[in-house]
Design an enzyme around this catalytic site. Sequence first.
Site, PDB file in Angstrom:
ATOM      1  N   ASP A   1      -4.177  -6.636  -2.936  1.00 27.47           N
ATOM      2  CA  ASP A   1      -5.228  -6.412  -3.942  1.00 27.47           C
ATOM      3  C   ASP A   1      -5.357  -4.972  -4.435  1.00 27.47           C
ATOM      4  O   ASP A   1      -5.300  -4.038  -3.651  1.00 27.47           O
ATOM      5  CB  ASP A   1      -6.603  -6.764  -3.357  1.00 27.47           C
TER       6      ASP A   1
ATOM      7  N   TRP B   1       4.304  -3.726   2.379  1.00 27.28           N
ATOM      8  CA  TRP B   1       3.511  -4.748   1.710  1.00 27.28           C
ATOM      9  C   TRP B   1       2.310  -4.148   0.996  1.00 27.28           C
ATOM     10  O   TRP B   1       1.636  -3.260   1.518  1.00 27.28           O
ATOM     11  CB  TRP B   1       3.038  -5.754   2.766  1.00 27.28           C
ATOM     12  N   MET B   2       2.023  -4.689  -0.183  1.00 34.16           N
ATOM     13  CA  MET B   2       0.814  -4.310  -0.915  1.00 34.16           C
ATOM     14  C   MET B   2       0.147  -5.598  -1.363  1.00 34.16           C
ATOM     15  O   MET B   2       0.829  -6.580  -1.613  1.00 34.16           O
ATOM     16  CB  MET B   2       1.209  -3.464  -2.136  1.00 34.16           C
TER      17      MET B   2
END
Lengths: 165, 697
Positions: free
Chosen positions: B158, B155-156
Amino acid sequence: MRNIISLLLLQAAFSSIFLPSAHGANTIIQPTCKKTPFYDLCVSVLQTDSRSATADVQGLAVVAADKLAGKSTATLKQITSLAKKDPRYKACLESYNIVVKYDMQEILQAVSGDPKFAEQGASDVATEADTCGKSIQSFKSVVADSNKFVHDFSLVVVAIVRLLL
Amino acid sequence: MADTNPFLPVTSSGYTHLPDESHQTNAPVIRRRRPFKEHLIVVIGLLALGLFVAFIGYKASSNGHVHDNENGSFQALSREPQTNPLVSRGPTTGVSEKANRVRGPKSSQHASRGPAAGVSEKSNLVGNNLRSYPWDISMLSWQRTSFHFQPEKNWMNDPNGPMFYKGWYHFFYQYNPKGAVWGNIVWGHAVSKDLINWMHLPLAIVSDKWYDINGVWTGSATILPDGQVIMLYTGCTNESVQVQNLAYPADASDPLLINWVKYSNNPVLVPPPGINDKDFRDPTTAWLTAEGKWRIIIGSKMGREGIALVYDTNDFKTYEIEGILHAVPGTGMWECVDLFPVSTEESNGLATLANGPGVKHVIKASLDDDRNDYYAIGTYYDKNHTWVPNNPSIDIGIGIRYDYGIFYAAKTFYDQDKERRILWGWIGESDSEAADVKKGWASLQSIPRTILMDRKTGTNLIQWPVEEVESLRVNNTDFDRVEMKAGETIPLDVGLATQLDIIAEFEIDKEALDKAVESNETFSCEGSGGAAERGALGPFGVLVLADETLAEQTPVYFYIVKAKDGFFKTFFCTDKSRSSEATDVNKQIYGSFVPVLEGENLSMRILVDHSIIESFAQGGRSCITARTYPTKAIHEAARVFLFNNATNASVTASLKIWQMDSADFQIYPNDATRQLSVFTSILILAAYLSCIEKFIW
């Protein structure tokens, strides 16, 4: 004498109406649960936890997340052992593995941190429970009730978390 | 007879009978001398094995090496083989009517909170009966992009601390090393020479202190005049309080800035009185005030009013709260606020400290309530730390968005090398989290965009993909002045259509514009029937990620409305309602009004990169980023079409379409070095084994 007794009884009856309910004086639970799609479920579950008595909305969100986590984990356990012998539980096993391993971790972290991710996670729990439910609706499954609880209560969590944004 | 072979086991029953061989009785060690050839064969065999293992190791390692600091690594996909679909004029029925518009997951499923609560209606998307779709590996693996920034897995969210330093563009990002959903957030890190080809580096900042143990959240970089790099970031403490922390490079002479140290007296800022512990995050890049202090802003809220708090500091270690820069009622929490200057006269970017005549200041906020990024242009008053919008009716949070699709937590930085201001935006997924877990990753970054004031309108900003993305263009196909009658759909033969850069200009016939009836209908892309809803003057545009039968298609188009006063209003939309046959993906229609000035042709640019479509109208005056997850229109089956679904107007279109090469994503240390070191160590091991082999036999 009889009049006095009946008067006293009447007075006691009147007073008891205005006594706070046996479950504590927290006025936050009811208005918060009113904003969720399952009021009765929300109230009954939150009231079982002693933290709810003095919690604010943030605190109730944490309690709700914990309750959801507990029930999801228990349901996963049940499904895991059922799935060993019954291939009809394959879809539910997949769903609940995702719920417990990923969605619930996200919700538990986010509910005190960045609530919008808790909303996202809880929405996915509802979707997964829905998928599981549909896959077992053709026969009388012992996990149907637990699954329904997880589905409905995850939507309660979504609603409570939205109040934190 | 003595037992002359010491290596045979001595049993409890006494001597073991040896096989009948002649041994030299006084040699302490028996060694059978094998011929030289056999030695050689063994050594070569070990070497061959070593090569094979090294090859496997190289392949496997780029797919998820087990590493203490998990890098986000990615091996560029090889280009897919080309096919040439037949060119033909399609059916004249155009895009058929389809009433169904299923709203997506990731939305609350309860009744609206209502306008009194201050939440805009559009933030309550009712998901109805989403069934999980049986995604298969071919569909899921196709979704990974080829030239957008993303780590290898997980997950990525900002973008953090972007900057240009010692010849490298640095990019940091919110990352979960443990899964494809949000959580366990730390800072990933990557560098690039051109914002397109990247090298993934080890995690820059991890959550190992009490003040960031529950998350290393968003922050920004400031480069001081003497070249020092200051990083300010939000930490979520062990008690889930949001605080601001200071970090800086361990070694400023390392251009890759691999290692970072945290200031020993963190946190440097805690929530001030009157601000909730959970409403205090995302510090900005600092700028110098007229008094010579460094100033940052941090977004927050008071009740339902979104605000930006102002802090001044001399050393980034102790701060004074100055007050509130600006507030807008009803907008809720302001996340990832950004303040930056734009030139009203020049076409280059401005450094963050710029001020004066010919300079306006933009404030941007990400609204937690509706997950959109809003900006407003105004005037910044340094002395009394306030900012006033040019037009209060389109103030922050109630006016213009950076992007009308999925685009959040955006952040700009000043690229002092090329004198431009660059915008990064986080592009989340709009499929189900379960699908994300199955495919093992979630989220992208937009192609970085240059951002400037639109001097023609004075009301909008212009965003445009950085010119470096054009280096990926190959195989140009031009379509010159293609005329489409009302209701026509025309296939465009461009070969493989999953990685494209499309530039298109449209002219609608004048007669149709004059004849069109005025109406006071209020049109919105979101509330419309999408590309299937035919009007007199639209919709017309391009269908991307469409399969041959058009069962799946994503239209990007213009829709013109003739208003009561005779003026034309143009809308720019992306319609996902038929983007996929999957049942668990978002199918909204995105878009907005876009100003079109006298004499301007209608123009659009579309970047297609597998599951992301970035669209720009009028040179970037309005932008839409969409995520699509087709099940059929993937790989070689994806096509591009031109369409005109207007009832009364013919449209002439000219297009330039390029295929896009894949960008290069390396892992530090770079692949070649690792391959060499793996091979060398196998070689040494083989040599060692062959040496001791003499003792074994």
